[in-house]
Enzyme design. Sequence first.
Site, PDB file in Angstrom:
ATOM      1  N   LEU A  34       0.818  -1.225   0.000  1.00 36.81           N
ATOM      2  CA  LEU A  34       0.000   0.000   0.000  1.00 36.81           C
ATOM      3  C   LEU A  34       0.850   1.274   0.000  1.00 36.81           C
ATOM      4  CD1 LEU A  34      -2.921  -1.024   2.422  1.00 36.81           C
ATOM      5  CD2 LEU A  34      -2.825  -1.209  -0.060  1.00 36.81           C
ATOM      6  N   ALA A  75       5.887  -2.253  -7.915  1.00 38.10           N
ATOM      7  CA  ALA A  75       7.119  -1.584  -8.322  1.00 38.10           C
ATOM      8  C   ALA A  75       7.135  -0.160  -7.794  1.00 38.10           C
ATOM      9  CB  ALA A  75       7.213  -1.542  -9.851  1.00 38.10           C
ATOM     10  N   GLN A  76       8.329   0.362  -7.734  1.00 41.24           N
ATOM     11  CA  GLN A  76       8.537   1.795  -7.601  1.00 41.24           C
ATOM     12  C   GLN A  76       8.405   2.304  -9.036  1.00 41.24           C
ATOM     13  OE1 GLN A  76       9.396   5.232  -7.881  1.00 41.24           O
ATOM     14  NE2 GLN A  76      11.232   4.313  -8.748  1.00 41.24           N
ATOM     15  N   ILE A  77       7.367   3.102  -9.350  1.00 37.86           N
ATOM     16  CA  ILE A  77       7.067   3.374 -10.766  1.00 37.86           C
ATOM     17  C   ILE A  77       7.490   4.775 -11.238  1.00 37.86           C
ATOM     18  CG2 ILE A  77       5.079   1.815 -10.723  1.00 37.86           C
ATOM     19  CD1 ILE A  77       3.338   4.431 -10.937  1.00 37.86           C
ATOM     20  N   TYR A 142      15.078   3.196 -13.437  1.00 39.58           N
ATOM     21  CA  TYR A 142      13.787   2.496 -13.585  1.00 39.58           C
ATOM     22  C   TYR A 142      13.801   1.597 -14.820  1.00 39.58           C
ATOM     23  CZ  TYR A 142       8.777   1.967 -14.677  1.00 39.58           C
ATOM     24  OH  TYR A 142       7.534   1.463 -15.011  1.00 39.58           O
ATOM     25  N   VAL A 185       0.553  11.741 -16.132  1.00 38.22           N
ATOM     26  CA  VAL A 185       0.248  13.136 -16.455  1.00 38.22           C
ATOM     27  C   VAL A 185      -1.272  13.360 -16.523  1.00 38.22           C
ATOM     28  CG1 VAL A 185       0.510  12.773 -18.956  1.00 38.22           C
ATOM     29  CG2 VAL A 185       0.751  15.052 -18.041  1.00 38.22           C
TER      30      VAL A 185
HETATM   31  N1  LIG Z   1       1.121   3.139 -15.498  1.00 33.80           N
HETATM   32  C1  LIG Z   1       1.912   3.062 -16.558  1.00 33.80           C
HETATM   33  O1  LIG Z   1       1.794   3.875 -17.478  1.00 33.80           O
HETATM   34  C2  LIG Z   1       2.947   1.980 -16.664  1.00 33.80           C
HETATM   35  C3  LIG Z   1       3.742   1.923 -17.824  1.00 33.80           C
HETATM   36  C4  LIG Z   1       4.702   0.925 -17.933  1.00 33.80           C
HETATM   37  C5  LIG Z   1       4.853  -0.009 -16.931  1.00 33.80           C
HETATM   38  N2  LIG Z   1       4.085   0.065 -15.810  1.00 33.80           N
HETATM   39  C6  LIG Z   1       4.295  -0.943 -14.756  1.00 33.80           C
HETATM   40  O2  LIG Z   1       3.040  -1.507 -14.394  1.00 33.80           O
HETATM   41  C7  LIG Z   1       3.067  -1.856 -13.009  1.00 33.80           C
HETATM   42  C8  LIG Z   1       1.846  -1.263 -12.309  1.00 33.80           C
HETATM   43  O3  LIG Z   1       1.901   0.151 -12.404  1.00 33.80           O
HETATM   44  P1  LIG Z   1       0.709   1.087 -11.910  1.00 33.80           P
HETATM   45  O4  LIG Z   1       0.641   2.226 -12.850  1.00 33.80           O
HETATM   46  O5  LIG Z   1      -0.493   0.268 -11.653  1.00 33.80           O
HETATM   47  O6  LIG Z   1       1.319   1.644 -10.559  1.00 33.80           O
HETATM   48  P2  LIG Z   1       0.716   1.718  -9.071  1.00 33.80           P
HETATM   49  O7  LIG Z   1       1.675   2.539  -8.274  1.00 33.80           O
HETATM   50  O8  LIG Z   1      -0.705   2.123  -9.089  1.00 33.80           O
HETATM   51  O9  LIG Z   1       0.797   0.200  -8.624  1.00 33.80           O
HETATM   52  C9  LIG Z   1       1.944  -0.375  -8.027  1.00 33.80           C
HETATM   53  C10 LIG Z   1       1.482  -1.116  -6.786  1.00 33.80           C
HETATM   54  O10 LIG Z   1       2.612  -1.767  -6.209  1.00 33.80           O
HETATM   55  C11 LIG Z   1       2.581  -1.556  -4.803  1.00 33.80           C
HETATM   56  N3  LIG Z   1       3.967  -1.622  -4.319  1.00 33.80           N
HETATM   57  C12 LIG Z   1       4.963  -0.733  -4.571  1.00 33.80           C
HETATM   58  N4  LIG Z   1       6.087  -1.135  -3.958  1.00 33.80           N
HETATM   59  C13 LIG Z   1       5.797  -2.318  -3.328  1.00 33.80           C
HETATM   60  C14 LIG Z   1       6.558  -3.210  -2.545  1.00 33.80           C
HETATM   61  N5  LIG Z   1       7.848  -2.980  -2.246  1.00 33.80           N
HETATM   62  N6  LIG Z   1       5.936  -4.332  -2.047  1.00 33.80           N
HETATM   63  C15 LIG Z   1       4.618  -4.564  -2.321  1.00 33.80           C
HETATM   64  N7  LIG Z   1       3.860  -3.731  -3.046  1.00 33.80           N
HETATM   65  C16 LIG Z   1       4.445  -2.633  -3.569  1.00 33.80           C
HETATM   66  C17 LIG Z   1       1.942  -0.194  -4.606  1.00 33.80           C
HETATM   67  O11 LIG Z   1       1.384  -0.015  -3.321  1.00 33.80           O
HETATM   68  C18 LIG Z   1       0.895  -0.198  -5.720  1.00 33.80           C
HETATM   69  O12 LIG Z   1      -0.337  -0.725  -5.258  1.00 33.80           O
HETATM   70  C19 LIG Z   1       4.391  -1.359 -12.463  1.00 33.80           C
HETATM   71  O13 LIG Z   1       5.299  -2.441 -12.440  1.00 33.80           O
HETATM   72  C20 LIG Z   1       4.832  -0.330 -13.485  1.00 33.80           C
HETATM   73  O14 LIG Z   1       6.234  -0.198 -13.520  1.00 33.80           O
HETATM   74  C21 LIG Z   1       3.139   1.041 -15.653  1.00 33.80           C
END
Ligand SMILES: NC(=O)c1ccc[n+]([C@@H]2O[C@H](COP(=O)([O-])OP(=O)(O)OC[C@H]3O[C@@H](n4cnc5c(N)ncnc54)[C@H](O)[C@@H]3O)[C@@H](O)[C@H]2O)c1
Length: 308
Positions: A34, A75-77, A142, A185
């Site tokens: 979370l 992930a750390q995104i 990243y 964004v």
């Molecule tokens: N949103 C985008 O445009 C995009 C694009 C390319 C890749 N991604 C990848 O898709 C995945 C999901 O992205 P998102 O946009 O839903 O992001 P998000 O931040 O909404 O979701 C990530 C989730 O991971 C959890 N989390 C983070 N660190 C954690 C840890 N150490 N242990 C357990 N839980 C952890 C967070 O609480 C969150 O619920 C990520 O791996 C991201 O890198 C997203």
Amino acid sequence: MKNILVSGGAGFIGSHLIDRLIEMGKNVIIIDNLSTGLKENINKSAIFYKRDIRALNLKQIFQNHEIDTVFHFAAQIDVRKSLNEIEYEIDVNIKGSVNLIVNAAKYGVQEFYFTSTGGALYGDNNVLPATEETEVMPDSPYAIDKFTIEKYLESFKRLYGFKIFIFRLANVYGPRQNSQSEAGVIGIFSTRMLKNKKILVYGDGKQTRDFVYVKDVIDAMMTIYNKKVEGIFNVGTTEETDVLTLFEILKEELDYKREPIFLEMRPGELLRSALAYNKIKKAVGWKPKTSIEAGLKKTAKWYKENFR
Ligand SMILES: NC(=O)c1ccc[n+]([C@@H]2O[C@H](COP(=O)([O-])OP(=O)(O)OC[C@H]3O[C@@H](n4cnc5c(N)ncnc54)[C@H](O)[C@@H]3O)[C@@H](O)[C@H]2O)c1
């Protein structure tokens, strides 16, 4: 029936995927700390563990539930944060991911699905739209870490024989996207517009991204999941949309009256990005269905209704 483990299942993309899996009658277990995810995103039919993917006791979850499939989203995104807080970045995105992969291998997982990145991985290499064959030019920790995990998975596939499915996502947007981080964004613009706050645009606003609607992304993942075609797949639209166009559409949808404030371009920011989707189309017949206008309309409506 065996279980599907979803890391990051309280987040934006993960929670949409889980809703779809539950609709399909699957048993889902979520691990999420979370840090950016929200409790309210968690599907009530899933089993939830508030746990960090770096935790040593992750193995208990694999011991207590028979898990045959993992979707790894946690992930750390934030690309900018990955530069400023590199140790945290490596800790979560490398060590946490490897912890999950090692447990998956040890406890007999057969399918591992990973969300990698498209834009950040291909970088500024002037190939537009980028295909999976385009040379990668990761310009941030990243992107390097996402690529590293792709390589770990390829190696673990050879060592332990599980199937791997890698999605190189374009810029995903839609309901539930966290507007706090640097990552979205559209979420940032929408929430700021609804609060009538100023909107900052870095550079001239002509920089482009490939925006793909979250429902289309889940369709892509589920099509691969149902057909079990292994590999690395771009998930994007090939279309480029610039920041000013986004601004104008959202301004209209959200009845925002102010003009953007232009600031210096931030160093390292990509000028253009778009992903080709021929490979996934050929493999399983997926293509994006939602135009940027239709997707932004739905997203703006969601932000209006869920304005906090
Ligand atoms: N949103 C985008 O445009 C995009 C694009 C390319 C890749 N991604 C990848 O898709 C995945 C999901 O992205 P998102 O946009 O839903 O992001 P998000 O931040 O909404 O979701 C990530 C989730 O991971 C959890 N989390 C983070 N660190 C954690 C840890 N150490 N242990 C357990 N839980 C952890 C967070 O609480 C969150 O619920 C990520 O791996 C991201 O890198 C997203």
